[in-house]
Each structure stands twice: as structure tokens, then as C-alpha cells.
Design an enzyme around this catalytic site. Structure first.
Site, mmCIF file in Angstrom:
data_model
loop_
_atom_site.group_PDB
_atom_site.id
_atom_site.type_symbol
_atom_site.label_atom_id
_atom_site.label_comp_id
_atom_site.label_asym_id
_atom_site.label_seq_id
_atom_site.Cartn_x
_atom_site.Cartn_y
_atom_site.Cartn_z
ATOM 1 N N LYS A 128 22.143 2.987 -21.606
ATOM 2 C CA LYS A 128 21.704 2.252 -21.257
ATOM 3 C C LYS A 128 21.472 2.966 -19.840
ATOM 4 O O LYS A 128 21.789 3.983 -19.303
ATOM 5 C CB LYS A 128 22.548 0.880 -20.886
ATOM 6 C CG LYS A 128 22.201 -0.492 -20.293
ATOM 7 C CD LYS A 128 23.228 -0.867 -19.550
ATOM 8 C CE LYS A 128 24.411 -0.347 -18.266
ATOM 9 N NZ LYS A 128 24.675 -1.831 -17.543
ATOM 10 N N LYS A 148 22.565 2.711 -13.186
ATOM 11 C CA LYS A 148 22.570 3.240 -12.096
ATOM 12 C C LYS A 148 23.776 4.162 -11.418
ATOM 13 O O LYS A 148 23.606 5.449 -10.761
ATOM 14 C CB LYS A 148 22.748 2.342 -10.296
ATOM 15 C CG LYS A 148 23.088 1.363 -10.347
ATOM 16 C CD LYS A 148 23.088 0.561 -9.181
ATOM 17 C CE LYS A 148 23.078 -1.502 -9.544
ATOM 18 N NZ LYS A 148 24.339 -1.519 -10.633
ATOM 19 N N LYS A 187 32.995 1.759 -18.795
ATOM 20 C CA LYS A 187 33.771 2.375 -17.527
ATOM 21 C C LYS A 187 34.901 3.180 -17.156
ATOM 22 O O LYS A 187 34.784 4.030 -16.399
ATOM 23 C CB LYS A 187 33.129 1.590 -15.906
ATOM 24 C CG LYS A 187 32.053 0.784 -16.834
ATOM 25 C CD LYS A 187 31.395 0.239 -15.112
ATOM 26 C CE LYS A 187 30.289 -0.422 -15.464
ATOM 27 N NZ LYS A 187 29.946 -0.934 -13.964
HETATM 28 N N1 AQP Z 1 19.374 -1.133 -18.448
HETATM 29 C C1 AQP Z 1 19.369 -1.553 -18.056
HETATM 30 N N2 AQP Z 1 18.480 -2.656 -18.938
HETATM 31 C C2 AQP Z 1 17.890 -4.649 -18.750
HETATM 32 N N3 AQP Z 1 18.451 -4.612 -17.950
HETATM 33 C C3 AQP Z 1 19.577 -3.760 -17.388
HETATM 34 N N4 AQP Z 1 21.177 -4.471 -16.010
HETATM 35 C C4 AQP Z 1 21.066 -3.168 -15.739
HETATM 36 N N5 AQP Z 1 21.179 -2.453 -16.963
HETATM 37 C C5 AQP Z 1 19.750 -2.815 -17.319
HETATM 38 C C6 AQP Z 1 20.345 -5.677 -15.810
HETATM 39 O O1 AQP Z 1 20.963 -5.931 -14.440
HETATM 40 C C7 AQP Z 1 21.094 -7.190 -14.183
HETATM 41 C C8 AQP Z 1 22.760 -6.395 -12.754
HETATM 42 O O2 AQP Z 1 23.824 -5.575 -13.381
HETATM 43 P P1 AQP Z 1 24.819 -4.891 -12.537
HETATM 44 O O3 AQP Z 1 24.540 -4.093 -11.837
HETATM 45 O O4 AQP Z 1 25.370 -5.948 -12.020
HETATM 46 O O5 AQP Z 1 25.958 -4.391 -13.638
HETATM 47 P P2 AQP Z 1 25.318 -3.007 -14.817
HETATM 48 O O6 AQP Z 1 24.964 -4.036 -15.504
HETATM 49 O O7 AQP Z 1 26.715 -2.627 -14.940
HETATM 50 O O8 AQP Z 1 24.132 -2.574 -14.608
HETATM 51 P P3 AQP Z 1 24.590 -0.791 -14.414
HETATM 52 O O9 AQP Z 1 22.472 -0.047 -13.729
HETATM 53 O O10 AQP Z 1 24.770 0.085 -14.840
HETATM 54 O O11 AQP Z 1 25.693 -0.569 -12.630
HETATM 55 P P4 AQP Z 1 26.662 0.494 -12.672
HETATM 56 O O12 AQP Z 1 25.674 2.220 -12.933
HETATM 57 O O13 AQP Z 1 26.263 0.571 -11.129
HETATM 58 O O14 AQP Z 1 27.394 0.051 -13.676
HETATM 59 C C9 AQP Z 1 23.147 -7.759 -15.127
HETATM 60 O O15 AQP Z 1 21.753 -8.397 -15.214
HETATM 61 C C10 AQP Z 1 22.289 -6.560 -16.398
HETATM 62 O O16 AQP Z 1 22.050 -7.065 -17.288
#
Ligand code: AQP
Length: 339
Positions: free
Chosen positions: A201, A204, A118
Site C-alpha cells: 500500500k 505516509k 504495523k
Molecule cells: N494507499 C491508500 N489507498 C487508498 N486509501 C488509502 N488510505 C490510506 N492509504 C491509502 C485511506 O486514507 C484514510 C486515512 O488513513 P490513515 O492516515 O488514518 O491511516 P492509514 O490507512 O494507516 O494511512 P497511511 O498513509 O498508511 O498512514 P501511516 O503510514 O501513518 O500508517 C483511510 O480511509 C485509509 O483507508
């Protein structure tokens, strides 16, 4: 200090950092609902304090927090059965995080791959909060003496750190106070990948909206994104081994299996030999059938944000009844006067 009797308890959270993706749904939310229905005490959080580790517009953050709550409920979480709340309403999370900032070691934090991903090349300009994020996450979990945490694969390293923090605290203070929490990383889609790049991955915050399916996408958008998803020219194999060097194909098969609640092997037996031109419409139809009711219900719930706020506040009060005594005991162990 006598050993605390631990109730089996599930905690997990999602950041209100933008729209929810199919990755969040399959990797986390769907599992949250399964665990709620297993009859264990379940606590699910909108981790707004984590979200601000990168810049969030205040109005968008408020909207995303409410929309995430609507997404939880639309996916099947029941605010009577599960405790649903936003993190900033329970101050015990940040109070516990300070204690853990003093337990976690710099070397441990520097190994965290999510920070490296990040912060990118500009780590000197990242917030201190982004660096300390895993200590707050450990606090979120341990302030409830959580025994199980359902998460996607990407959170595995943070959960290992949570276990290290719990073990070091117990060791340093000579207690058996914090549980060594079990990660629950299960299902066919523990790591949903970008529709544009099978090595990344689904996220969002990816700049390309075509890389992900949002929970708020309508049927045409979902179908279009799947139609345009990156693939290769070969037909689908009939055996799982045939997916080894084909990340995009593997991703679409995993998504299909998770949405249809089948094993990957079952899906391969059904779709092996088909071309993507045949498989993609099947996947689009399935995704629309599973996601549309959720997005429709989210839109309906978002018409009454006062009710969502009420659910969050009442969830926070319930959460605090569990967290406050655990924080108090932690302060006593650490030696804080007046705890
Ligand atoms: N691509 C994914 N596949 C499976 N699980 C996922 N999670 C996120 N992306 C995937 C799971 O969703 C939960 C919450 O995630 P988060 O929003 O707290 O943070 P993150 O993992 O950083 O998700 P994003 O979508 O990538 O958010 P941003 O873009 O804001 O950093 C967790 O249990 C995660 O494992």
C-alpha cells in the site's frame, strides 16, 4: 429502551502522522468531498489520538494536524458545511472507547491485520494503544451514530469490527442503540499501491519517499516519481483482464482513472497498446494538474495557523453537541450512576 431515530450521518478520519499521500487523497479525502456535496451531515476528523499509537514528535504532530486540516479544506471540504476538528478536542471519543474496550474481545483484536503489519516482528514492544486502535476507531464512528464511513480498502477490517462491536453492545444490553454502520469503499483507487512495489500500500510512513506522491510535492517531484515508478517492459493492454498479473501497471492505470474521474475500462480503451514511456508523461501531467492546486492552497492556508486552530476548535464544539448526548445515553444503558 426505545429505538433512537437516526439521522443519516457520515464520519471519517485521517491520522496526522506525516504528510498526506495520493492514497489518502484518492481513497479518502476525495470521497469525503463527494459526500459533503451530497447534502448529508458530514463529520471529518484529524485523528491525533490514533497518530500517537506510534511515536510522534510533539511539534511535528501539531504541524501535521494543522497541515491535514489545510489539506481537507484545500481538497474542497467547507468548514461551514462539514464539521472539521481534531479528535483530542472531543473527549467523548476516548470515553466511548473505554466502553468499547470492554465490549470488544481479545480474539477479535488479535485478528486485526493492521496491528500485525504495523507492529511487525516486534509486537511485544508495540504500544497498547496500537493494539486497542480499532476500539477507539469504533468509538469515533459510533459516538456520532454514524451510518456511513468513506474509507480506503485497508480499513475494511476495522469497519467490520466496528459493526461487531455495535451488534454485541446492542445484544448484550438488549437495545437497538448503535447503528450497524455501512463502509463506503468506492472509486477506481480504493487501494493505491506503492510506486516502488505494486504489492504494498502507498503509505505516509513508508521509509522511501519515492514510493509515494505527497500532497505537498511540487510538479517536478511528482513528474520524477512517476517517471521512476516501477513498471514492466510490456506495453499496456487494452482490456482490464490484461492487468491481472501486472500490479504496477494496474496501480498506475487505477490512479489515472481516479484522477481523471473515468472508469478503468475507459482508460484502457484510450491508452491500451501504449508503452510506459508514453503513458507515464500523460499520468504525470494529469497528476500535476490535479494535485498542484491542492498543494498551492494548502501552503496558502498554512500561513494562517491561527485560523486553522479556530476552525478546529469551532468544529470540535459542534461535534460535541452530537457526541455528548449519545455518550450520556450509552452510560445510562451501561448503568453508570449520574449519567
Ligand atoms: N494507499 C491508500 N489507498 C487508498 N486509501 C488509502 N488510505 C490510506 N492509504 C491509502 C485511506 O486514507 C484514510 C486515512 O488513513 P490513515 O492516515 O488514518 O491511516 P492509514 O490507512 O494507516 O494511512 P497511511 O498513509 O498508511 O498512514 P501511516 O503510514 O501513518 O500508517 C483511510 O480511509 C485509509 O483507508
Amino acid at each position: 429502551m426505545s429505538q433512537v431515530v437516526r439521522t443519516p450521518r457520515v464520519f471519517s478520519g485521517i491520522q496526522p502522522s506525516g504528510g498526506l499521500t495520493l492514497g489518502n487523497y484518492l481513497g479518502a479525502m476525495k470521497r469525503f468531498v463527494d459526500m459533503q456535496d451530497e447534502g448529508i451531515e458530514t463529520i471529518y476528523c484529524m485523528v491525533d489520538l490514533h497518530a500517537i499509537t506510534v511515536w510522534q514528535d510533539p511539534d511535528k504532530l501539531r504541524h501535521a494536524t494543522r497541515e491535514l486540516c489545510a489539506g481537507y479544506i484545500a481538497s474542497g471540504l467547507d468548514p461551514e458545511k462539514s464539521i472539521l476538528f481534531n479528535q483530542s478536542q472531543v473527549a467523548e471519543h476516548t470515553q466511548m472507547a473505554w466502553i468499547f474496550n470492554c465490549v470488544a474481545r481479545m480474539g477479535w483484536m488479535q485478528r486485526m491485520t493492521q496491528f500485525k503489519d504495523k507492529a511487525g516482528k516486534n509486537a511485544q514492544n508495540a504500544s497498547l494503544g496500537l493494539f486497542g486502535y480499532p476500539a477507539l476507531m469504533a468509538a469515533d464512528i459510533l459516538v456520532y451514530h454514524t451510518t456511513r464511513v468513506p474509507v480506503g480498502e485497508d480499513q475494511k477490517q476495522h469497519l467490520e469490527l466496528t459493526r461487531d462491536i455495535a451488534a454485541k453492545f446492542n445484544h448484550d444490553y438488549g437495545v437497538d442503540f448503535f447503528p450497524i454502520t455501512e463502509p463506503v469503499i468506492e472509486g477506481a483507487a480504493t487501494r493505491v499501491m506503492s510506486l516502488r512495489d505494486g504489492s504494498k500500500k502507498m503509505s505516509k510512513s513508508d521509509p522511501s519517499d519515492m514510493s509515494r506522491i505527497n500532497l505537498t510535492d511540487d510538479a517536478d517531484t511528482i513528474a520524477k516519481k512517476i517517471r521512476k515508478a516501477k513498471t514492466d517492459p510490456e506495453p499496456l493492454p487494452s482490456e482490464v483482464e490484461g492487468l491481472a498479473e501486472r500490479p504496477e501497471a494496474r496501480n498506475l492505470i487505477n490512479i489515472y482513472a481516479a484522477l481523471n474521474e473515468q472508469s478503468v475500462e475507459q482508460v484502457m480503451a484510450d491508452v491500451g497498446g501504449r508503452a510506459f514511456s508514453e503513458f507515464k508523461p500523460m499520468l504525470a501531467e494529469l497528476a500535476v494538474a490535479k494535485m498542484s492546486p491542492i498543494s498551492g492552497e494548502m501552503a496558502r492556508l498554512m500561513q494562517d495557523t491561527a485560523e486553522i486552530d479556530r476552525i478546529l476548535t469551532s468544529g470540535a464544539a459542534r461535534a460535541r453537541t452530537i457526541a455528548a448526548p449519545i455518550l450520556k445515553q450509552t452510560y445510562e444503558i451501561v448503568g453508570m450512576v449520574g449519567a
